[in-house]
Design an enzyme around this catalytic site. Sequence first.
Site, PDB file in Angstrom:
ATOM      1  N   CYS A   1     -57.223  71.098 -87.720  1.00 62.52           N
ATOM      2  CA  CYS A   1     -57.969  70.404 -86.676  1.00 62.52           C
ATOM      3  C   CYS A   1     -59.406  70.111 -87.093  1.00 62.52           C
ATOM      4  O   CYS A   1     -60.263  70.985 -86.995  1.00 62.52           O
ATOM      5  CB  CYS A   1     -57.941  71.248 -85.402  1.00 62.52           C
ATOM      6  SG  CYS A   1     -58.913  70.543 -84.083  1.00 62.52           S
TER       7      CYS A   1
ATOM      8  N   CYS B   1     -61.962  70.516 -84.209  1.00 63.03           N
ATOM      9  CA  CYS B   1     -62.340  71.885 -83.846  1.00 63.03           C
ATOM     10  C   CYS B   1     -63.258  72.489 -84.906  1.00 63.03           C
ATOM     11  O   CYS B   1     -64.189  73.213 -84.576  1.00 63.03           O
ATOM     12  CB  CYS B   1     -61.118  72.777 -83.737  1.00 63.03           C
ATOM     13  SG  CYS B   1     -59.713  72.026 -82.968  1.00 63.03           S
ATOM     14  N   ASP B   2     -62.975  72.210 -86.170  1.00 67.57           N
ATOM     15  CA  ASP B   2     -63.579  73.001 -87.236  1.00 67.57           C
ATOM     16  C   ASP B   2     -64.526  72.243 -88.158  1.00 67.57           C
ATOM     17  O   ASP B   2     -65.217  72.868 -88.971  1.00 67.57           O
ATOM     18  CB  ASP B   2     -62.467  73.642 -88.088  1.00 67.57           C
ATOM     19  CG  ASP B   2     -61.550  74.514 -87.244  1.00 67.57           C
ATOM     20  OD1 ASP B   2     -62.035  75.079 -86.252  1.00 67.57           O
ATOM     21  OD2 ASP B   2     -60.361  74.608 -87.562  1.00 67.57           O
TER      22      ASP B   2
END
Length: 324
Positions: A147, A150-151
């Site tokens: 992701c 997200c990261d």
Amino acid sequence: MATPSLHDVIIIGSGPAGLTAAVYAARANLVPLVLEGEVSSTSDQPGGQLMLTTDVENFPGFPDGIMGPELMARFRAQALRFGADIRTEKVSRVDFSAAPYGVWVGSADVSEPTYRAHSVIVSTGAQSLMLGLPGESRLLGHGVSTCATCDGFFFRDHEIAVVGGGDSAIEEATFLTKFASKVTLIVRRDQLRASKIMQDRVAHNPKIEIRWNSVVTEIVGETRLEHIVVQDVQTAETTTLAATGLFVAIGHRPNTDLLKGQLDLEDNGYLITGHWGGASTTNVAGVFACGDVQDHTYRQAITAAGSGCQAAIDAERWLEAQHG
Ligand code: NDP
């Protein structure tokens, strides 16, 4: 043991398909019970795959684009507004052998289901495929990710790698260049599977370097990813790539484990729909399916939402025909 509560419609899953079905079923006064799932891994969470996406630029109605999680929050709010009963519970077992159908959450070993329903809409979606290498799951969240949204932020000025040659990989790689100093795209063939427009994005992005005919063979690190080993599949030569981040973007698998032996599946695991009239019908009367769990062709948020609408209308008509 408590008697299971009986519902007109239970919707399993809460991506664009499930929540669109919930909006339509709720507006038809069916008070759908939506079992939205629980966060159980980076690739399995309420809201589905859009929770792991960055800008969604192709969902009509948002000319400037919208972030995936924001779009899903809006779907959810709309379903709640019309009276959908959304519960953060993960289905562990279903029994479609006789109506009203049984749906279990929590332990699958108890004889009585948690809920029963006259109709069920399955919208359990699909999830990211992983490479299956030692260290991959251990280092997930510690350098390995599925992701970028997200990261990506954690890799500001780092050198990182993305595996895959499809649209997902290009989308992730392009997004990650907002943070990383360099992104190496590891492609196992000598060409990309991605669409032309996405290929052009890579070609014009100076931060992305492609390693053709290459696969990741080792993911190395104790508590954090330290480097990866990449092999050229033509020469068998291996090299170490000092990447602090590895984003795996190699495709998806339908979430149908729950449904084996209950519904007809294709060889690749996707649910078969269109059995007896409506587009969303399965081989069991009163059980419908929509979204990526039954679509390996289009797999778009808008097509998932459209099929969710179809499933709710199919369920409503079926209930009307059965129960008046
Ligand atoms: P795809 O199946 O399209 O691509 C998967 C890629 O990963 C391929 O390049 C494949 O290689 C490679 N791959 C598969 N397994 C491995 C492995 N074990 N090791 C190394 N490489 C591997 O999946 P996507 O998730 O990219 O896309 C799925 C669908 O979603 C597509 O229809 C796509 O168009 C759509 N999509 C659209 C987007 C958009 O329009 N914005 C964004 C994201 C997805 P090979 O080519 O050799 O098989």
